[in-house]
Motif scaffolding. Sequence first.
Motif, PDB file in Angstrom:
ATOM      1  N   LEU A 288       0.827  -1.210   0.000  1.00 42.40           N
ATOM      2  CA  LEU A 288       0.000   0.000   0.000  1.00 42.40           C
ATOM      3  C   LEU A 288       0.859   1.258   0.000  1.00 42.40           C
ATOM      4  N   THR A 289       1.944   1.212   0.761  1.00 47.81           N
ATOM      5  CA  THR A 289       2.838   2.372   0.829  1.00 47.81           C
ATOM      6  C   THR A 289       3.449   2.667  -0.537  1.00 47.81           C
TER       7      THR A 289
ATOM      8  N   THR B   8       3.201   9.200  -3.761  1.00 49.81           N
ATOM      9  CA  THR B   8       3.074  10.098  -4.919  1.00 49.81           C
ATOM     10  C   THR B   8       4.425  10.443  -5.544  1.00 49.81           C
ATOM     11  N   LYS B   9       5.512  10.146  -4.817  1.00 49.28           N
ATOM     12  CA  LYS B   9       6.842  10.436  -5.361  1.00 49.28           C
ATOM     13  C   LYS B   9       7.308   9.347  -6.328  1.00 49.28           C
ATOM     14  N   ASN B  10       6.583   8.253  -6.372  1.00 48.38           N
ATOM     15  CA  ASN B  10       6.972   7.164  -7.266  1.00 48.38           C
ATOM     16  C   ASN B  10       6.522   7.442  -8.696  1.00 48.38           C
ATOM     17  N   THR B  11       7.401   7.142  -9.623  1.00 48.40           N
ATOM     18  CA  THR B  11       7.050   7.153 -11.038  1.00 48.40           C
ATOM     19  C   THR B  11       6.575   5.748 -11.390  1.00 48.40           C
ATOM     20  N   VAL B  12       5.374   5.655 -11.964  1.00 47.86           N
ATOM     21  CA  VAL B  12       4.811   4.347 -12.300  1.00 47.86           C
ATOM     22  C   VAL B  12       5.053   4.068 -13.765  1.00 47.86           C
TER      23      VAL B  12
ATOM     24  N   ASN C 165      11.152   5.491  -7.374  1.00 50.37           N
ATOM     25  CA  ASN C 165      11.372   6.800  -6.765  1.00 50.37           C
ATOM     26  C   ASN C 165      12.715   7.316  -7.273  1.00 50.37           C
ATOM     27  N   LYS C 166      12.676   8.294  -8.156  1.00 50.28           N
ATOM     28  CA  LYS C 166      13.910   8.778  -8.781  1.00 50.28           C
ATOM     29  C   LYS C 166      14.832   9.465  -7.785  1.00 50.28           C
TER      30      LYS C 166
END
Length: 262
Positions: free
Chosen positions: A146-147, A152-156, A175-176
């Motif tokens: 879930l985390t 929101t900082k993750n690029t999918v 996460n860049k």
Amino acid sequence: MDTKEYIESGVLELYVYGLLSNTENIEVNTMSKKHPEINDEILAIEKGIVALSSSFSPFHSVANFEKIKAKLEMKHSGVIQMKPKNNNYQYIGWAASLLLFVGIGYQYLQLSETHNLVVNAEKEKTILQKNVINLKLKNEKTLTALTVVRDTKNTVINLGGQAVSPKSSAKIYWNKETEVVFVDASGLPEPPKGMVYQIWSLKLQPQLTPTSIGLLSNFTANKEKIFAVEKTSGAEAFGITLEPAGGSQSPTMEQLYTLGKV
């Protein structure tokens, strides 16, 4: 009367059976304190009662039995007519021994039942502890998944199926800033035995350069299918190939299951 004669008189058996008068009991008690051999004989008679014979009869010699019988006849003369073939005290001894045997058996069964209850309780405790640990691990994995998804900082990056498996799919959460990479492999089929999925970080320019960032080990056991792999930076694409167990130095392009650009 010396101690040997005293012991052979039969009075000690009567003492153990509780058939003496108060005065005689006091006398025997005094003698047992003065003479260790008399005390030992009393203990031996008591043990003889506990140690059941095949007929459950109390242990004593034939000579002592006759002396006890005569003593009983003298003690109760005029009250009870003792008959050689109807010795009530012998039957009382048998009955007492039988009751003792039954009591010991009952206590043994109770002890055995208590032991079984303790063993079963320990087993249930162990199972409960394992279930709690497994539940805790599952909750931790679910929380991690879930985390990752909600960060929101993750690029999918969506990875689409390729020629070898058009229906396959996967997602990369990258996460860049921290360079941390998670893989959602729920869209991949179960790998064949002896094979494993390998994740590649790809640079496309100036030429295709693949870098392995991990294997999706324990694929079946991971119910959430969320895997943490090695960090990476500067990736321009990600791919997943099916490789022999242990992984490969370079991707087997014929086994490229999914691919996606950043």
